[in-house]
Design an enzyme around this catalytic site. Structure first.
Site, mmCIF file in Angstrom:
data_model
loop_
_atom_site.group_PDB
_atom_site.id
_atom_site.type_symbol
_atom_site.label_atom_id
_atom_site.label_comp_id
_atom_site.label_asym_id
_atom_site.label_seq_id
_atom_site.Cartn_x
_atom_site.Cartn_y
_atom_site.Cartn_z
ATOM 1 N N HIS A 1 0.791 -1.233 0.000
ATOM 2 C CA HIS A 1 0.000 0.000 0.000
ATOM 3 C C HIS A 1 0.825 1.286 0.000
ATOM 4 O O HIS A 1 0.290 2.373 -0.088
ATOM 5 C CB HIS A 1 -0.950 0.020 1.205
ATOM 6 C CG HIS A 1 -0.281 0.360 2.505
ATOM 7 N ND1 HIS A 1 0.489 -0.532 3.191
ATOM 8 C CD2 HIS A 1 -0.256 1.505 3.227
ATOM 9 C CE1 HIS A 1 0.953 0.037 4.285
ATOM 10 N NE2 HIS A 1 0.529 1.284 4.341
HETATM 11 C C1 UD1 Z 1 -2.047 5.301 6.339
HETATM 12 C C2 UD1 Z 1 -0.776 5.770 7.041
HETATM 13 C C3 UD1 Z 1 0.251 4.653 6.990
HETATM 14 C C4 UD1 Z 1 -0.290 3.354 7.525
HETATM 15 C C5 UD1 Z 1 -1.591 3.014 6.817
HETATM 16 C C6 UD1 Z 1 -2.191 1.776 7.434
HETATM 17 C C7 UD1 Z 1 -0.314 8.184 6.844
HETATM 18 C C8 UD1 Z 1 0.538 9.194 6.192
HETATM 19 N N1 UD1 Z 1 -0.188 6.913 6.377
HETATM 20 O O1 UD1 Z 1 -1.716 5.093 4.982
HETATM 21 O O2 UD1 Z 1 1.357 5.032 7.778
HETATM 22 O O3 UD1 Z 1 0.643 2.323 7.287
HETATM 23 O O4 UD1 Z 1 -2.495 4.115 6.947
HETATM 24 O O5 UD1 Z 1 -3.100 1.164 6.596
HETATM 25 O O6 UD1 Z 1 -1.049 8.518 7.738
HETATM 26 N N2 UD1 Z 1 -8.776 4.881 1.258
HETATM 27 C C9 UD1 Z 1 -10.050 4.399 1.060
HETATM 28 N N3 UD1 Z 1 -10.752 3.997 2.176
HETATM 29 C C10 UD1 Z 1 -10.250 4.081 3.425
HETATM 30 C C11 UD1 Z 1 -8.954 4.606 3.608
HETATM 31 C C12 UD1 Z 1 -8.227 4.988 2.517
HETATM 32 O O7 UD1 Z 1 -10.534 4.284 -0.047
HETATM 33 O O8 UD1 Z 1 -10.961 3.686 4.380
HETATM 34 C C13 UD1 Z 1 -7.968 5.251 0.071
HETATM 35 C C14 UD1 Z 1 -8.146 6.650 -0.414
HETATM 36 O O9 UD1 Z 1 -8.030 6.620 -1.801
HETATM 37 C C15 UD1 Z 1 -6.942 7.389 0.160
HETATM 38 C C16 UD1 Z 1 -5.889 6.303 0.142
HETATM 39 O O10 UD1 Z 1 -6.592 5.091 0.408
HETATM 40 O O11 UD1 Z 1 -6.607 8.503 -0.587
HETATM 41 C C17 UD1 Z 1 -4.795 6.484 1.188
HETATM 42 O O12 UD1 Z 1 -5.346 6.589 2.500
HETATM 43 P P1 UD1 Z 1 -4.564 7.407 3.635
HETATM 44 O O13 UD1 Z 1 -5.299 7.319 4.895
HETATM 45 O O14 UD1 Z 1 -4.197 8.749 3.136
HETATM 46 O O15 UD1 Z 1 -3.172 6.649 3.798
HETATM 47 P P2 UD1 Z 1 -2.821 5.101 3.858
HETATM 48 O O16 UD1 Z 1 -2.127 4.760 2.589
HETATM 49 O O17 UD1 Z 1 -3.981 4.245 4.228
#
Ligand code: UD1
Length: 359
Positions: free
Chosen positions: A203
């Site tokens: 991820h």
């Molecule tokens: C975040 C943390 C990372 C951790 C991970 C655990 C930061 C900078 N990163 O990364 O350290 O390892 O969580 O999983 O805080 N999205 C969805 N549904 C959700 C959540 C996310 O569709 O419920 C998608 C969205 O497109 C979003 C992308 O995932 O833009 C990234 O989500 P985000 O929370 O920004 O960061 P993670 O990659 O999940």
């Protein structure tokens, strides 16, 4: 004592479950979910499986650029802290929710308690590394999972309020391993035989945000001669679709798994391949050899004895080799403690004088 706890992303729900269970026996905890993770499979399932109390506040902030996401959290958490007037603020790990909580509290002179302090990958290109450094420097009490973390803090001049308490994810694994064995049906449902498949998670932007890297990784999954079970993060799914990549037939793609199913597919895997920090550590705790698709790791202890290896570039041949070559890690030591991290944390908090904690 009264605590406000900030959570927002999957690994934080797991850590918070371990600490809250102990903390709430004697103290008041106001739980704030920033909404960073919001899909059922990324959030609610953890609350259900791990018996985490319903959050007192759900900020519903969701996804966004780092600045927008962190800024929205900062403003909303500040309002809650002013209203709740806690004795301390509790944050976990290294996400944007962590740093937003720490900054809001520090500016209000509310002591910040950082669980999983002192971790360093020494790679400032990772947003998590920036979050770790800032949070540690804002915290008055720093709970370190390992002695390496204590040393990292010392080298940045942070020595007061630092405690080596063990790792709360270890508590979670120990508490839930048997529950997973009894309750999870994932192996049957996916037709998996123990020690006969690989578990994969990807991820990190360094892998997902490049079509070439994702193509190389999928090609390696297809050529390693093993079934690969791949619970897919929403961002990774989005990019696979965007890049129009075909998933090899030997790969079982699933939605993100809950904690118990994930523990079960990890514990029974022949090997794990990941770019997650937490999963590297869980692989070590479960004694499953791990391949990490990153240039560095903040969990350097997992490299000892050959339990974890780093693959620096997304090269199909290197990844295939790492997934197929025989691996016989030779020694295992309980470097992350043997459980009881949450008890150590709560005991230590109870000894603190509120006035001596301000960062
Ligand atoms: C975040 C943390 C990372 C951790 C991970 C655990 C930061 C900078 N990163 O990364 O350290 O390892 O969580 O999983 O805080 N999205 C969805 N549904 C959700 C959540 C996310 O569709 O419920 C998608 C969205 O497109 C979003 C992308 O995932 O833009 C990234 O989500 P985000 O929370 O920004 O960061 P993670 O990659 O999940």
């Amino acid at each position: 004592m009264k605590f406000v706890t900030i959570v927002g992303a999957r690994p934080q729900f797991i850590k918070c479950a371990a600490v809250s269970r102990v903390l709430r026996k004697k103290h008041t905890e106001i739980l704030v979910h920033t909404g960073q993770h919001y899909d059922y499979g990324m959030s609610e399932v953890f609350f259900k499986e791990l018996d985490i109390p319903t959050p007192d506040y759900n900020l519903g902030i969701g996804s966004g650029s780092h600045g927008h996401q962190t800024g929205a959290m900062l403003a909303a958490i500040e309002d809650i802290l002013i209203h709740e007037e806690p004795d301390m603020l509790l944050v976990y790990g290294d996400t944007n929710s962590t740093v937003a909580g720490a900054l809001a509290a520090a500016k209000l002179h509310i002591p910040v308690v950082h669980v999983e302090a002192g971790l360093r990958s020494f790679d400032r290109r990772m947003p998590e590394e920036i979050n770790r450094v800032i949070t540690d420097h804002l915290s008055g009490i720093l709970f370190c999972p390992t002695l390496t973390a204590v040393r990292n803090l010392k080298s940045e001049g942070i020595v007061d309020g630092v405690y080596h308490v063990g790792d709360v994810m270890t508590d979670a694994v120990l508490f839930n391993r048997q529950r997973a064995e009894k309750q999870s049906r994932i192996l049957d449902e996916a037709g998996l035989l123990p020690k006969n498949y690989v578990t994969a998670t990807i991820h990190r932007p360094s892998n997902t945000d490049s079509a070439d890297n994702m193509r190389a990784i999928l090609a390696a999954f297809g050529s390693c001669g093993k079934t690969v079970v791949f619970p897919i993060h929403p961002r990774t799914r989005k990019y696979l679709h965007e890049y129009n990549l075909t998933v090899p037939e030997s790969v079982i793609l699933t939605d993100p798994l809950g904690y118990l199913d994930m523990l079960q597919v990890m514990a029974n895997a022949e090997r794990i391949i990941t770019d997650s920090g937490g999963i590297q550590k869980e692989a070590y705790l479960l004694r499953v050899p791990c391949v990490t698709l990153r240039e560095n790791t903040e969990w350097i202890e997992t490299l000892d004895g050959g339990w974890n290896i780093l693959i620096h570039s997304a090269s199909t041949s290197e990844i295939t080799k790492a997934l197929t070559e025989p691996r016989h890690p030779d020694s295992w030591i309980p470097v992350f403690g043997e459980g009881g991290g949450a008890e150590n944390i709560v005991e230590c908090l109870e000894k603190q004088e509120k006035t001596s904690l301000s960062a």
